[in-house]
Design an enzyme around this catalytic site. Sequence first.
Site, short mmCIF file in Angstrom:
data_model
loop_
_atom_site.label_atom_id
_atom_site.label_comp_id
_atom_site.label_asym_id
_atom_site.label_seq_id
_atom_site.Cartn_x
_atom_site.Cartn_y
_atom_site.Cartn_z
N LYS A 134 -35.16 19.94 -26.58
CA LYS A 134 -36.09 18.97 -26.00
C LYS A 134 -36.40 19.34 -24.54
O LYS A 134 -37.55 19.28 -24.11
CB LYS A 134 -35.50 17.55 -26.09
N GLN B 280 -29.97 10.25 -26.72
CA GLN B 280 -29.71 11.00 -27.94
C GLN B 280 -28.70 10.27 -28.83
O GLN B 280 -27.66 9.80 -28.36
CB GLN B 280 -29.20 12.40 -27.58
N ASP C 280 -39.13 7.51 -28.02
CA ASP C 280 -38.51 7.67 -29.33
C ASP C 280 -39.10 6.67 -30.33
O ASP C 280 -38.91 6.80 -31.54
CB ASP C 280 -37.01 7.35 -29.21
#
Length: 284
Positions: A53, A97, A120
């Site tokens: 990422k 995460q 997200d």
Amino acid sequence: MPHIIDGKAVSQKIKSEIKAEVDLLKGGAGRVPGLAVVIAGDDPASKIYVKNKISGCAEVGFFSVHKEFDGNVSKSTLIETVSELNADENIDGILVQLPLPKGLNPDEILPFIDVKKDVDGLSAYQQGLLLQGNPDLISCTPNGVIELLKSANIEIAGKNAVVIGRSNMVGKPMAMLLLRENATVTICHSKTKDLKNTVSKADIVVAAIGRARFVTADMIKEGAVVIDVGMNRVDGKLCGDVDYENVKEKAAAITPVPGGVGPMTITMLLKNTLESFKKKNNLL
Ligand code: GUN
């Protein structure tokens, strides 16, 4: 031979479009889009995802912040970190995460992320907008699946789509996105009776179960489109939720693992970060 949907190529094309847009917009905004990634613990797969990422950000010209904590980090430290990132003017997207280390409940941390920076798409706000058919920041993996279907010119409207898996991150938003594209959608899960019968009627199958080679050729209708969201490790090798070698003999189109849905997740994250940046700077 089925059409092998090349997620790497589609992802690369979208990333170059994002990069071109960043180059165009950064003068007006006086800065580039910024993404913050928070990781706790030392799950090896999560570490690789986070590294990818961060390098994805560099590739498209984004600013990125990487906050790393050990597995003993407290809930309050993570909430404090998220709050600082919420207030940071250079940050347009925040991602924590998952999975978090044992003892930390994501439901007690993720809600502290500013919903406008929830790249997200996991917040109740963003998922609620999607449920109402008016999405803003869409969960990355399911959004990537829709992009892949469109890139391969696969008609979705009117098709029977079966999603296997009902997670908040993939299964549920996937079903909502397919519905938004006017598919007739069924969600299968661990308590589904006669899953094989349901899947065998599908024109489009999205496998997001998290079990290696769970979807076998006998479940698949001749000419179906099969999208594999699975990322399982078998004897150290990455393997999807679909028995690729056998299913590809029946499918009209299929995504490989690796090189299918995987690269799209990061690309959609970058796209969401760009969207959030544009909104903040009135560049839409
Ligand atoms: N863990 C695996 N995939 C993801 C993702 O897309 N977002 C977050 N936050 N965690 C993940």
